[in-house]
Design a protein around this motif. Sequence first.
Motif, mmCIF file in Angstrom:
data_model
loop_
_atom_site.group_PDB
_atom_site.id
_atom_site.type_symbol
_atom_site.label_atom_id
_atom_site.label_comp_id
_atom_site.label_asym_id
_atom_site.label_seq_id
_atom_site.Cartn_x
_atom_site.Cartn_y
_atom_site.Cartn_z
ATOM 1 N N ASN A 157 -4.812 -2.626 -0.653
ATOM 2 C CA ASN A 157 -3.846 -3.248 -0.006
ATOM 3 C C ASN A 157 -3.897 -2.955 1.497
ATOM 4 O O ASN A 157 -3.597 -3.777 2.527
ATOM 5 C CB ASN A 157 -2.359 -3.237 -0.490
ATOM 6 C CG ASN A 157 -2.232 -4.177 -1.624
ATOM 7 O OD1 ASN A 157 -1.777 -5.243 -1.449
ATOM 8 N ND2 ASN A 157 -2.373 -3.755 -2.777
ATOM 9 N N ILE A 158 -4.087 -1.605 1.887
ATOM 10 C CA ILE A 158 -4.153 -1.084 3.286
ATOM 11 C C ILE A 158 -5.424 -1.778 3.757
ATOM 12 O O ILE A 158 -5.417 -2.035 5.162
ATOM 13 C CB ILE A 158 -4.358 0.334 3.330
ATOM 14 C CG1 ILE A 158 -3.572 0.723 4.530
ATOM 15 C CG2 ILE A 158 -5.625 0.809 3.293
ATOM 16 C CD1 ILE A 158 -2.230 0.442 4.820
ATOM 17 N N ALA A 216 0.839 -1.249 -0.011
ATOM 18 C CA ALA A 216 0.127 -0.054 -0.131
ATOM 19 C C ALA A 216 0.805 1.210 -0.075
ATOM 20 O O ALA A 216 0.755 2.336 -0.960
ATOM 21 C CB ALA A 216 -0.796 0.101 1.161
ATOM 22 N N ARG A 217 1.864 0.999 0.722
ATOM 23 C CA ARG A 217 2.879 2.432 0.746
ATOM 24 C C ARG A 217 3.581 2.651 -0.308
ATOM 25 O O ARG A 217 3.603 3.852 -0.973
ATOM 26 C CB ARG A 217 4.094 2.134 1.951
ATOM 27 C CG ARG A 217 4.784 3.206 2.372
ATOM 28 C CD ARG A 217 5.520 2.747 3.576
ATOM 29 N NE ARG A 217 6.544 1.919 3.732
ATOM 30 C CZ ARG A 217 7.602 1.942 3.514
ATOM 31 N NH1 ARG A 217 8.253 3.011 3.535
ATOM 32 N NH2 ARG A 217 8.393 0.583 3.499
ATOM 33 N N LEU A 218 3.810 1.477 -1.208
ATOM 34 C CA LEU A 218 4.547 1.614 -2.362
ATOM 35 C C LEU A 218 3.500 1.981 -3.378
ATOM 36 O O LEU A 218 3.943 3.127 -4.320
ATOM 37 C CB LEU A 218 4.897 0.291 -2.981
ATOM 38 C CG LEU A 218 5.759 -0.036 -4.167
ATOM 39 C CD1 LEU A 218 6.788 -1.289 -3.953
ATOM 40 C CD2 LEU A 218 4.984 0.047 -5.395
ATOM 41 N N TYR A 219 2.431 1.659 -3.354
ATOM 42 C CA TYR A 219 1.412 2.320 -4.579
ATOM 43 C C TYR A 219 0.941 3.404 -4.302
ATOM 44 O O TYR A 219 0.907 4.371 -5.114
ATOM 45 C CB TYR A 219 0.193 1.266 -4.450
ATOM 46 C CG TYR A 219 0.481 -0.072 -5.043
ATOM 47 C CD1 TYR A 219 1.033 -0.368 -6.294
ATOM 48 C CD2 TYR A 219 -0.066 -1.081 -4.356
ATOM 49 C CE1 TYR A 219 1.430 -1.338 -6.648
ATOM 50 C CE2 TYR A 219 -0.054 -2.528 -4.886
ATOM 51 C CZ TYR A 219 0.967 -2.690 -5.904
ATOM 52 O OH TYR A 219 1.020 -3.998 -6.405
ATOM 53 N N PHE A 220 0.819 4.120 -2.876
ATOM 54 C CA PHE A 220 0.529 5.454 -2.470
ATOM 55 C C PHE A 220 1.700 6.083 -2.933
ATOM 56 O O PHE A 220 1.209 7.300 -3.673
ATOM 57 C CB PHE A 220 0.519 5.448 -0.997
ATOM 58 C CG PHE A 220 0.416 6.721 -0.570
ATOM 59 C CD1 PHE A 220 -1.023 7.348 -0.753
ATOM 60 C CD2 PHE A 220 1.047 7.681 0.040
ATOM 61 C CE1 PHE A 220 -1.242 8.696 -0.255
ATOM 62 C CE2 PHE A 220 1.032 8.905 0.505
ATOM 63 C CZ PHE A 220 -0.356 9.557 0.258
ATOM 64 N N ALA A 233 -1.195 1.262 9.632
ATOM 65 C CA ALA A 233 -2.191 1.021 8.504
ATOM 66 C C ALA A 233 -3.257 2.025 8.580
ATOM 67 O O ALA A 233 -3.712 2.591 7.534
ATOM 68 C CB ALA A 233 -2.543 -0.387 8.678
ATOM 69 N N HIS A 234 -3.795 2.267 9.677
ATOM 70 C CA HIS A 234 -4.998 3.153 9.896
ATOM 71 C C HIS A 234 -4.551 4.450 9.506
ATOM 72 O O HIS A 234 -5.262 5.179 8.660
ATOM 73 C CB HIS A 234 -5.635 3.270 11.209
ATOM 74 C CG HIS A 234 -6.235 2.007 11.580
ATOM 75 N ND1 HIS A 234 -7.488 1.649 11.243
ATOM 76 C CD2 HIS A 234 -6.031 1.008 12.378
ATOM 77 C CE1 HIS A 234 -8.014 0.683 11.572
ATOM 78 N NE2 HIS A 234 -7.184 -0.067 12.499
ATOM 79 N N ASN A 235 -3.405 4.964 9.706
ATOM 80 C CA ASN A 235 -2.663 6.345 9.382
ATOM 81 C C ASN A 235 -2.789 6.459 7.885
ATOM 82 O O ASN A 235 -3.233 7.449 7.253
ATOM 83 C CB ASN A 235 -1.676 6.701 10.193
ATOM 84 C CG ASN A 235 -0.841 7.986 9.690
ATOM 85 O OD1 ASN A 235 -1.621 9.071 9.967
ATOM 86 N ND2 ASN A 235 0.160 7.961 8.953
#
Length: 260
Positions: A162-163, A147-151, A176-178
């Motif tokens: 993904n998150i 999720a961080r990568l796609y963001f 993850a919530h952040n």
Amino acid sequence: MKINKINLILILSLLLSLTTCASTQNKQIKAREKDPQYQYNLGLFYLNNNNLDEAIKYFNKSLALNPKNHLAWNALGLAQSMKANFEASIQAFQKALETNPQFSEAHNNLGTIYFELGQYEKAESEYRKALLDPNYNSKELPYYNLARLYFLQEKYDEAYDNIQKSIQVRNRFALAHNLRGLILEKTGDLEEAVLAFEQAVKIVPDDTTFLFNLARSLYETGQYRRAKENFEKLYPKLVAQEDRDTVKKYLEELKKLVKD
């Protein structure tokens, strides 16, 4: 005279006992020097206390005695990554996987190093390898990292998917919530973003990043009184002057907007 003899016997007995203790202690020290698990445990102790040089030294000692300990290779990779020795950490994580191909945590860790180096295709590949393992018990981490990568790549639909999976695996995963809140902001769902940041703060109340994101999102949605309350709660926790100045500007603006 009899008393002196007794005293002499006691002294000699004590000396013998001390000699025996010293001899036993020396044997224990020598045994520990040759015990890879003991050296590994020492490395973990120093790693947990952020003494990275000592941690690396003892992990290397452990691996010199037992080069097939995948946990020691993984721990060495973590220590090296914390020192930003990324090439050394890659080699260590790869060694962990060579010694135990089923150790999926090393795939996640390796992916994170590739992410830091901007090698996103390699990072994505490693995260997905971790997720393929049905026995891997920390799948919230590779889901979060994807999720961080796609963001970062502005692929917000993939990031959100993904998150959500990361949170489904571990609901009390504050990071993850952040990140979910940040993704929702980018997709225009500001009210839901507030709820996500609130959840992150509920799990880790003193995290300054979570508090700032919550206060800022409340400001952006016009919830000025609550925004002011959270910025006031945040301000004393900040250390960096730049952060304090940013929050101070928000508070000055909120004084005009919130009438007591």
